[in-house]
Design a protein around this motif. Structure first.
Motif, PDB file in Angstrom:
ATOM      1  N   VAL A  96     -18.389 -37.719 -21.029  1.00 38.98           N
ATOM      2  CA  VAL A  96     -19.451 -36.988 -21.732  1.00 38.98           C
ATOM      3  C   VAL A  96     -20.378 -37.940 -22.484  1.00 38.98           C
ATOM      4  N   ILE A 133      -6.314 -37.364 -22.585  1.00 39.31           N
ATOM      5  CA  ILE A 133      -7.300 -36.354 -22.161  1.00 39.31           C
ATOM      6  C   ILE A 133      -8.581 -36.498 -22.975  1.00 39.31           C
ATOM      7  N   SER A 134      -8.434 -36.704 -24.285  1.00 37.90           N
ATOM      8  CA  SER A 134      -9.618 -36.890 -25.145  1.00 37.90           C
ATOM      9  C   SER A 134     -10.384 -38.140 -24.739  1.00 37.90           C
ATOM     10  N   LEU A 178     -12.538 -37.409 -21.756  1.00 39.42           N
ATOM     11  CA  LEU A 178     -13.722 -36.630 -22.147  1.00 39.42           C
ATOM     12  C   LEU A 178     -14.780 -37.528 -22.779  1.00 39.42           C
ATOM     13  N   THR A 181     -13.311 -44.140 -25.966  1.00 37.78           N
ATOM     14  CA  THR A 181     -12.439 -44.091 -24.791  1.00 37.78           C
ATOM     15  C   THR A 181     -11.364 -45.163 -24.889  1.00 37.78           C
TER      16      THR A 181
END
Length: 392
Positions: free
Chosen positions: A134, A126-127, A130, A183
């Protein structure tokens, strides 16, 4: 074996990008080496760095307490040492360098990974999403207000005289900006928390990787050519069609800010969400393939896996050799020289020190144990001093 071989392939990809021509001089089209390795080799390196961090901090069962504290302290030391090597290499390179050094960015990757070291796969994935969504928005939204680019390969002088500009380059505007590259590292960290020995997991990596790469490239094509994105880019910029076509193949110097439609491109090193997804997909598929075939044809993978075990050494020597800039006239010959020397040295090192794999592994484990004990002792000592100050 599979992880080491994948890392060896990533090293070969970076060598190819540094040494081989990016385009065909007769047709002007992108060369095979550019199409195969541009962007994807660095992404694979970062992904495997995350896998390595997971495996050395407990694998499927992350360390806890003082052991995790020791892992974090060790990671800080590792990050600093790698960054120092990267800054030193920067001093050897010319103003228009033959290669862009990833090592200083690696140091930042590791520092940013410290808060995530204890997390499980779900939180890490999930991180990663993001960061992948972002970070490109931050790159585009903040770019006009950020300090000017320092240099392609930052040095100690740049870090001391322009700390703010160097930091913004390492995080957002450089060749391998840490925030979008997190990522790859966080996905790798999440993968290292899974059972990578299971054939089912390995096959799933291949399927998900291929699917993700196809999805990213297809989505970019649809957005640009079916939904009017290409024309929006032409209208918003001062580029002509020929210039825009070049940018869509080679990528811009930095992510343009005229329109959010630039986030629809999937060109290597643009670090848009779709570009990140495409390179991540390729990296997942490559790792999955090597994990699948490693146990079956391990002996044939020895040159790759031996190189993958010592990529820091080989990559550093490769960059130092490039700094002499003697390779421009005969790029294919020099590529073969760099590749042959790296492979022969790695295999010779493996055979001389790694014939007895158990003994070699024990030496490595004992060294890590000593480092961990030293880190635990340091953290314990710090806690005792803190308690003593509190008592006083």
């Amino acid at each position: 074996m599979g992880i080491d071989a994948a890392r060896g392939l990533a090293l070969i990809g970076l060598m190819a990008i540094h040494l081989l021509p990016a385009w065909n001089e007769e047709t002007g089209e992108a060369s095979w080496s550019w199409r195969l390795f541009s962007g994807d080799s660095a992404a694979l390196f970062a992904l495997l760095a995350g896998v390595g961090l997971a495996l050395t901090s407990g694998g499927r069962h992350p360390h806890e307490g003082r052991t995790m504290t020791a892992d974090r302290i060790g990671l800080v030391v590792r990050a600093v040492l790698i960054a120092i090597v990267g800054l030193w290499i920067g001093t050897l390179m010319s103003e228009d360098p033959p290669a862009y050094n990833i090592l200083i960015y690696y140091g930042v990757f590791f520092l940013l990974a410290i808060p995530f070291l204890h997390a499980g796969p779900k939180a890490l994935f999930i991180s990663a999403v993001l960061f992948g969504v972002v970070s490109p928005m931050l790159m585009q939204g903040l770019q006009d207000g950020l300090p000017e680019f320092v240099s392609y390969n930052p040095t100690f002088t740049d870090l001391l005289t322009q700390p703010g500009a160097t930091a913004s380059q390492l995080l957002l505007t450089g060749t391998y900006p840490a925030l979008p590259y997190m990522t790859y590292l966080l996905v790798g960290l999440g993968l290292g928390r899974l059972n990578l020995r299971k054939t089912e997991v390995q096959a799933r990596l291949v399927v998900v990787g291929v699917g993700l790469a196809i999805f990213a490239q297809t989505t970019s094509y649809v957005l640009l050519y079916a939904l009017g994105g290409y024309q929006r880019l032409l209208d918003a910029s001062s580029m002509g069609e020929h210039e825009l076509e070049d940018v869509l193949v080679w990528g811009p110097d930095s992510l343009p800010t005229e329109t959010v439609w630039w986030l629809a491109v999937a060109t290597p090193h643009t670090n848009t969400p779709l570009a990140i997804a495409a390179s991540l997909g390729v990296s997942l598929a490559v790792l999955g393939v090597f994990l699948l075939i490693g146990p079956k044809i391990g002996a044939w993978l020895l040159p790759l896996s031996a190189m993958g075990v010592m990529t820091l050494t080989l990559y550093t020597v490769h960059l130092v050799a490039l700094s002499f800039e003697a390779h421009y006239e005969l790029p294919y010959l020099w590529f073969m020289v760099h590749l042959a020397v790296a492979a022969l040295f790695a295999v010779a090192w493996h055979r001389s020190l790694g014939v007895n794999r158990i003994a070699s592994r024990r030496v490595s484990e004992n060294f890590r144990w000593l480092m961990r004990r030293a880190s635990v002792a340091a953290s314990t000592s710090s806690g005792v001093r803190s308690a003593a100050r509190s008592t006083r």
